[in-house]
Structure formats: structure tokens, C-alpha cells
Design an enzyme around this catalytic site. Structure first.
Site, PDB file in Angstrom:
ATOM      1  N   SER A  38       0.832  -1.205   0.000  1.00 15.09           N
ATOM      2  CA  SER A  38       0.000   0.000   0.000  1.00 15.09           C
ATOM      3  C   SER A  38       0.869   1.258   0.000  1.00 15.09           C
ATOM      4  O   SER A  38       1.689   1.452  -0.887  1.00 15.09           O
ATOM      5  CB  SER A  38      -0.957  -0.042   1.198  1.00 15.09           C
ATOM      6  OG  SER A  38      -1.995   0.891   1.074  1.00 15.09           O
ATOM      7  N   ASP A 184      -5.944  -3.517  -2.081  1.00 16.53           N
ATOM      8  CA  ASP A 184      -4.851  -3.220  -1.161  1.00 16.53           C
ATOM      9  C   ASP A 184      -4.150  -4.481  -0.647  1.00 16.53           C
ATOM     10  O   ASP A 184      -4.791  -5.405  -0.157  1.00 16.53           O
ATOM     11  CB  ASP A 184      -5.424  -2.441   0.035  1.00 16.53           C
ATOM     12  CG  ASP A 184      -4.361  -1.708   0.820  1.00 16.53           C
ATOM     13  OD1 ASP A 184      -3.383  -2.351   1.233  1.00 16.53           O
ATOM     14  OD2 ASP A 184      -4.512  -0.491   1.034  1.00 16.53           O
TER      15      ASP A 184
END
Length: 295
Positions: A38, A184
Site C-alpha cells: 500500500s 490493497d
């Protein structure tokens, strides 16, 4: 001293990594290989491309995070529609501006695809919801999706890893088994400290990890009073349960734990002063870490 680095996810809190990296650079440490999830993948990709921490500080000071959140045209015209369309789009914001900004910054260092980086110098963690598995890019591109890593955009990989569920619209990647929904990487591994170790736990060189939390034995209890807080606690517990398997007491000594309080993961409207404060927190924790780590 050459080391390998691992950066956790954490949204805008990842600014703390820049301060920590400045401290490491000033003390003579150089990242040879980097990996991240991320927001950590963003810092890892820019580091792999050749940016110094000081260069990143200047770029991020000038960047308005709010401009990275691109609202779909329909939502701009009819704001109330975004909650209705969330059901179909799977996210509120497109994420194109984030990817375009990364693409521009990487190109300034001559990096477009993974072929432009030294071999094995960057690994990005994503979550494939369709296949129900963690994906390491570029390693899994050919075997899972039939894609040549040499042709795959680094900015695209980082955008995929940064696709916070329900916040950003997921990237759909065409693979061997059809269209896959990618979100993510933090869904499955928010802190991939394991990535630079072989199956026997051996390392090529020292590893320094950076995680935006307290150490595992000092994590605060969560207060759960409603369903939203329960969902958040459930998500964080799943993240930590996976990564805790790889953070033994011996591994913890190689991790710079940086608890950043008072800032939410998606606080994109931070002032320049707040950005500076977060970076300074990272630098302070890195200095304490290095004093202990060298002994």
C-alpha cells in the site's frame, strides 16, 4: 552499509518513513532491495527508482494529497449518487491521479516498467479477491496472470497495492482465468517482513523494516462500541494475525516501529506543518532504533 528494506501500509501516515529514511541515509545506510504494501509500496517504488529521502521530502511537501483523490464525474454532478454507485463500482474514488502522479515521478528517474529496475530490487504486495490469494509483483505476474513483468507498469502495480477497499475503486487485471479484482495488499499482508528471507529464514543481507504501529507486545486494546468500529477492528486483527506469524522477538529487533497518532489513514487534507511533524516522528524513532541496532 547495504540493507534490504520493508515498508508497511498505513496511508498518509507513511510520511513518517521519509523521516526514518533520512536518518538512515545520514548514518550511511543504503537500501539495495525494497518491498512494501500500500503506502509502503509507494515509498518502496520511489526508493528503488533512485529517489533519496531528501528528494522525496521536497516532492511530498509540494504535493496536495487532496488532489490525489479523483472523484468520478457522475459524483461531481450528483454528489448523493456516490453512495448508490458504490454498490457497483466497489469504491468511492478512481485512483487514476495517484497512478498518474507516480508514473510521472518514476519517469523522472527513467523508470516505467519493472524492466527499468535492477532485477529483484522491488517487490509489491497486492490482494487478489477473485483468486483469494496474495500476489507479489513482479514475481507472480507471469505464473498467475500470464503477463510479462518486463512490460508491466511499476506505477500500476503500486496503484493496485494501494487500493484501500471501498475507498479506491479496485483495479481489474485480466489473467489466465479471466478478470481479477485486485485491492490493497494490506488485506493479506500489511507488513511483508518475510519477503527477503528464503524458506529456511536465511537472509542475503541485513533487513530493516518500518512499521506504522507499536511493537506487537505493546499494541493497545481496541474499544468496540458499534458496527463500524467492529469492522475496523476485524480488519486490523486479520492483518496483524498474518504478519505476527513472521515477527518473532528476533525479527522485531530489525523493525523500526513508528506509532503515528492523531492522524487517520485517509487524512488527505493535512497541512505542511502536520506533514513535517509526522516525518520528524519517523526520524526520531529511527535514531532510537539505530542506537540499539548497532550494539
Amino acid at each position: 552499509m547495504k540493507v534490504d528494506g520493508v515498508f508497511s501500509g498505513g496511508g498518509v501516515k507513511a510520511l513518517a518513513f521519509i523521516g526514518a529514511m533520512e536518518e538512515l541515509e545520514d548514518k550511511g545506510y543504503e537500501f539495495r532491495r525494497v518491498a512494501g504494501t500500500s503506502a509502503g509500496a509507494i515509498l518502496a517504488s520511489l526508493t528503488a527508482a533512485g529517489y533519496s529521502a531528501k528528494e522525496l521530502r521536497e516532492k511530498l511537501k509540494q504535493l496536495s494529497f487532496e488532489k490525489l483523490v479523483d472523484v468520478p464525474l457522475a459524483d461531481q454532478l450528483f454528489p448523493f449518487m456516490k453512495w448508490l454507485l458504490l454498490y457497483y463500482r466497489l469504491g468511492l474514488y478512481k485512483g487514476n491521479r495517484l497512478e498518474n502522479t507516480l508514473e510521472q515521478w518514476l519517469e523522472e528517474k527513467g523508470v516505467r516498467t519493472f524492466a527499468d529496475l535492477p532485477p529483484r530490487s522491488l517487490k509489491v504486495i497486492c490482494s487478489d479477491l477473485t483468486l483469494g490469494r496474495m500476489v507479489v509483483i513482479p514475481d507472480d505476474l507471469r505464473s498467475v496472470y500470464g503477463i510479462d513483468p518486463a512490460t508491466f507498469s511499476v506505477a500500476k502495480a503500486v496503484r493496485m497495492s494501494s487500493g484501500l477497499p471501498y475507498f479506491f475503486i479496485p483495479v481489474k487485471l485480466h489473467g489466465k482465468k479471466g478478470k481479477c479484482v485486485i485491492v490493497d495488499g494490506g488485506v493479506l499482508s500489511n507488513f511483508p517482513i518475510w519477503i527477503w528471507e528464503d524458506t529456511k529464514g536465511c537472509r542475503t543481507r541485513p533487513i530493516i523494516g518500518m512499521q506504522l504501529s507499536d511493537p506487537p507486545d505493546q499494541l493497545p486494546e481496541r474499544k468496540i462500541r458499534n458496527s463500524i468500529q467492529m469492522f475496523h477492528a476485524l480488519f486490523k486483527t486479520m492483518q496483524q494475525a498474518h504478519d505476527a506469524r513472521h515477527i518473532s522477538p528476533s525479527t522485531s529487533k530489525d523493525v523500526i516501529f513508528i506509532p503515528v497518532t492523531g492522524i487517520d489513514t485517509t487524512d488527505f487534507n493535512m497541512s505542511e506543518k502536520e506533514k513535517e511533524k509526522i516525518m520528524e516522528v519517523g526520524r526520531e524513532h529511527a535514531a532510537v532504533f539505530l542506537d540499539r541496532w548497532k550494539k
